[in-house]
Design a protein around this motif. Structure first.
Motif, PDB file in Angstrom:
ATOM      1  N   ARG A 141       0.836  -1.195   0.000  1.00  0.00           N
ATOM      2  CA  ARG A 141       0.000   0.000   0.000  1.00  0.00           C
ATOM      3  C   ARG A 141       0.870   1.244   0.000  1.00  0.00           C
ATOM      4  NH1 ARG A 141      -3.708  -0.400   4.905  1.00  0.00           N
ATOM      5  NH2 ARG A 141      -4.219   1.780   4.419  1.00  0.00           N
ATOM      6  N   ASN A 193       0.143   4.897   1.393  1.00  0.00           N
ATOM      7  CA  ASN A 193      -0.825   5.736   2.092  1.00  0.00           C
ATOM      8  C   ASN A 193      -0.848   7.166   1.562  1.00  0.00           C
ATOM      9  OD1 ASN A 193      -1.655   3.595   3.629  1.00  0.00           O
ATOM     10  ND2 ASN A 193      -0.574   4.235   5.492  1.00  0.00           N
ATOM     11  N   GLN A 249      -3.867   0.723  -2.686  1.00  0.00           N
ATOM     12  CA  GLN A 249      -3.243  -0.545  -2.366  1.00  0.00           C
ATOM     13  C   GLN A 249      -3.003  -1.314  -3.661  1.00  0.00           C
ATOM     14  OE1 GLN A 249      -4.979  -3.794  -0.309  1.00  0.00           O
ATOM     15  NE2 GLN A 249      -6.916  -3.755  -1.410  1.00  0.00           N
ATOM     16  N   CYS A 258     -11.194  -5.498  -4.253  1.00  0.00           N
ATOM     17  CA  CYS A 258     -10.510  -4.712  -3.235  1.00  0.00           C
ATOM     18  C   CYS A 258     -11.490  -4.466  -2.097  1.00  0.00           C
ATOM     19  CB  CYS A 258     -10.071  -3.392  -3.868  1.00  0.00           C
ATOM     20  SG  CYS A 258      -9.460  -2.141  -2.743  1.00  0.00           S
TER      21      CYS A 258
END
Length: 127
Positions: free
Chosen positions: A72, A74, A79, A96
């Motif tokens: 991932r 952020n 992701q 997802c």
């Protein structure tokens, strides 16, 4: 409004690779654990991989361990699922998912623990 949008699916040959992405909006991505699930025709949706809020903890289904990598970013609310050494049995719609309830920052393997879902992206692996 929470939105999860997958991309990167397609057709690959056995032994090949694909990278799925999932962009999230409408929730605090950096605080939420994420996951990938898949559903093959005629089969139940199954767990593939999960990653905790900061990427420090991951878990995989035995069927993909050593071949798939979840990650991932952020800063990008995104992701990924890197899929290597693909097999025909990996053919499925890949979803997802984001955790939104109690313990939302921890990894999970049950679909009931994930409160937000994408629409899915098709992955087809030919032999």
């Amino acid at each position: 409004q929470v939105q999860l949008v997958e991309s990167g699916g397609g057709l690959a040959q056995a032994g090949g690779s694909l990278r799925l992405s999932c962009i999230v909006s409408g929730l605090t991505f950096k605080g939420a654990a994420m996951g990938w699930f898949r559903q093959a025709p005629g089969k139940e949706r199954e767990f593939v991989a999960s990653i905790n809020w900061n990427g420090g903890s991951t878990v995989y289904a035995d069927s993909v361990k050593g071949r798939f990598t979840i990650s991932r970013d952020n800063a990008k609310d995104t992701q990924y699922l890197q899929m290597n050494n693909l097999k025909p049995e990996d053919t499925a719609v890949y979803y997802c998912a984001a955790r939104t309830g109690e313990g939302y920052y921890n990894i999970a393997t049950q679909s009931a623990d994930f409160g937000a879902w994408g629409q899915g992206t098709q992955v087809t692996v030919s032999s």
